[in-house]
Design an enzyme around this catalytic site. Structure first.
Site, mmCIF file in Angstrom:
data_model
loop_
_atom_site.group_PDB
_atom_site.id
_atom_site.type_symbol
_atom_site.label_atom_id
_atom_site.label_comp_id
_atom_site.label_asym_id
_atom_site.label_seq_id
_atom_site.Cartn_x
_atom_site.Cartn_y
_atom_site.Cartn_z
ATOM 1 N N GLY A 1 -64.885 47.846 16.401
ATOM 2 C CA GLY A 1 -63.502 47.950 16.865
ATOM 3 C C GLY A 1 -63.369 47.337 18.253
ATOM 4 C CG ASP B 1 -61.948 44.662 15.391
ATOM 5 O OD1 ASP B 1 -61.661 45.152 16.501
ATOM 6 O OD2 ASP B 1 -61.400 45.018 14.325
ATOM 7 C CE1 TYR C 1 -55.012 59.915 18.098
ATOM 8 C CE2 TYR C 1 -56.212 58.395 16.713
ATOM 9 C CZ TYR C 1 -55.956 58.937 17.951
ATOM 10 O OH TYR C 1 -56.657 58.490 19.046
ATOM 11 N N GLY D 1 -59.890 46.186 19.790
ATOM 12 C CA GLY D 1 -58.822 47.181 19.939
ATOM 13 C C GLY D 1 -58.479 47.434 21.396
ATOM 14 C CD GLN D 2 -54.727 51.412 24.466
ATOM 15 O OE1 GLN D 2 -54.951 52.350 23.701
ATOM 16 N NE2 GLN D 2 -53.825 51.491 25.441
HETATM 17 C C1 VAH Z 1 -51.903 57.560 20.484
HETATM 18 N N1 VAH Z 1 -52.829 56.440 22.451
HETATM 19 O O1 VAH Z 1 -50.851 57.594 21.064
HETATM 20 C C2 VAH Z 1 -53.161 57.293 21.312
HETATM 21 C C3 VAH Z 1 -53.723 58.577 21.858
HETATM 22 C C4 VAH Z 1 -53.238 60.734 22.988
HETATM 23 C C5 VAH Z 1 -52.663 59.481 22.455
HETATM 24 O O2 VAH Z 1 -54.452 59.250 20.908
HETATM 25 O O3 VAH Z 1 -52.000 57.731 19.303
#
Ligand code: VAH
Length: 309
Positions: A6, A32, A140, A9-10
């Site tokens: 990854g 990646d 998430y 990624g950011q």
């Molecule tokens: C998001 N930048 O916004 C991530 C992070 C706490 C936020 O996990 O999903």
């Protein structure tokens, strides 16, 4: 040698660069799913890898004699809400692949990012403690909470040296705003410079824990370099630097761009943001491995506008 999964990624983008400066370009293999960031691809060894393909990861580990893996591939909060099944698959099974390689003795150390998204609406909102109620209400957050449980299990049962940090919202100039709910705080700088105005997808008083990417990368390297006896928490460490609202970051930007204006049009991401803490107690990280942040809203704003103008 180090493998970053990854790497485009950011976090991966800056992490790759810093690890290459620290350990030498040839010793840090970036990978990646596609060649998404040309600087990362051209600045050192790069491999296309699918984080869901165990055989591909195992092959890279063997061919490059990898000792440490930084697993940075995941779907972030807003994107994950739109693709729940894939988000769970990617966020969880990529972790199992790396944990199992360590369990088999093929790699020595793992870094895996968690998030303040592991906290939910029933968690105390201010100065959220290291140990507290955690009922994440996003795909998430659920995947990050489950991942923490597995990291701790693989450490306790199989002796795997996996280390983890609950990142707050991260802000950087080197990556465009992505699928994160906190990414309004990245986009606002781009729009302030381009248009002198920004339509924010969160309400004006939505206070969230945030951190400048330089601090997040420094913490990542610090926890990985810490002697094993300093790492007392094997789920994931709370980490914090600052908290602010859209009103506050807009006011800070106005100090540099006086004509800047902000409007508010909350969307589906408001519900995600409302489920998270407003501020975090990271005293465990500060006590155990001497964590300390550098950037605050004022100094971050100067650095962001300097790099983006
Ligand atoms: C998001 N930048 O916004 C991530 C992070 C706490 C936020 O996990 O999903």
């Amino acid at each position: 040698k180090i493998l970053i999964i990854g790497a485009c990624g950011q976090i991966g983008t800056e992490l790759t660069q810093k690890l290459r400066q620290l350990y030498g370009t040839e010793n840090v293999i970036a990978s990646d799913i596609r060649k998404l960031n040309i600087d990362v691809v051209n600045s050192g060894p790069f491999e296309v890898v699918n984080a869901l393909d165990f055989n591909q990861i195992e092959h890279l580990v063997e061919v490059h004699q990898i000792d440490e893996v930084y697993l940075m591939a995941a779907l972030l909060s807003a994107t994950a809400e739109k693709n729940p099944a894939f988000a769970w698959d990617l966020n969880m099974n990529s972790l199992f692949h790396v944990l199992n390689l360590a369990k088999a003795g093929k790699i020595k150390k793992i870094f895996w990012p968690s998030s303040i998204a592991v906290f939910g609406p029933t968690t105390p909102k201010e100065n959220t403690p290291q140990y507290t109620v955690m009922e994440p209400s996003t795909v998430y957050g659920i995947s990050k909470q489950a991942g923490e449980r597995w990291c701790e299990y693989y450490h306790n049962v199989f002796g795997v040296d996996v280390r983890s940090i609950r990142y707050p919202g991260l802000i950087s100039w080197s990556s465009p705003p992505g699928g994160g709910t906190t990414d309004y705080a990245v986009d606002i700088y781009h729009k302030a410079l381009a248009d002198q105005k920004y339509e924010c997808f969160l309400s004006s008083e939505t206070k969230m824990p945030m951190m400048y990417m330089d601090d997040a990368i420094a913490a990542t390297i610090k926890i990985m370099q810490a002697p094993v006896e300093e790492i007392k928490i094997r789920s994931s460490y709370n980490l914090a630097a600052m908290s602010f609202t859209p009103t506050e970051i807009a006011a800070e930007i106005k100090k540099h761009i006086p004509e800047f204006t902000i409007t508010y049009e909350p969307d589906f991401r408001q519900k995600i943001a409302d489920s998270w803490p407003a501020s975090i107690d990271d005293s465990s990280a500060r006590e155990d491995w001497n964590w300390n942040h550098e950037f605050d809203l004022a100094t971050m704003t100067v650095d962001m506008l300097e790099h983006l103008k």
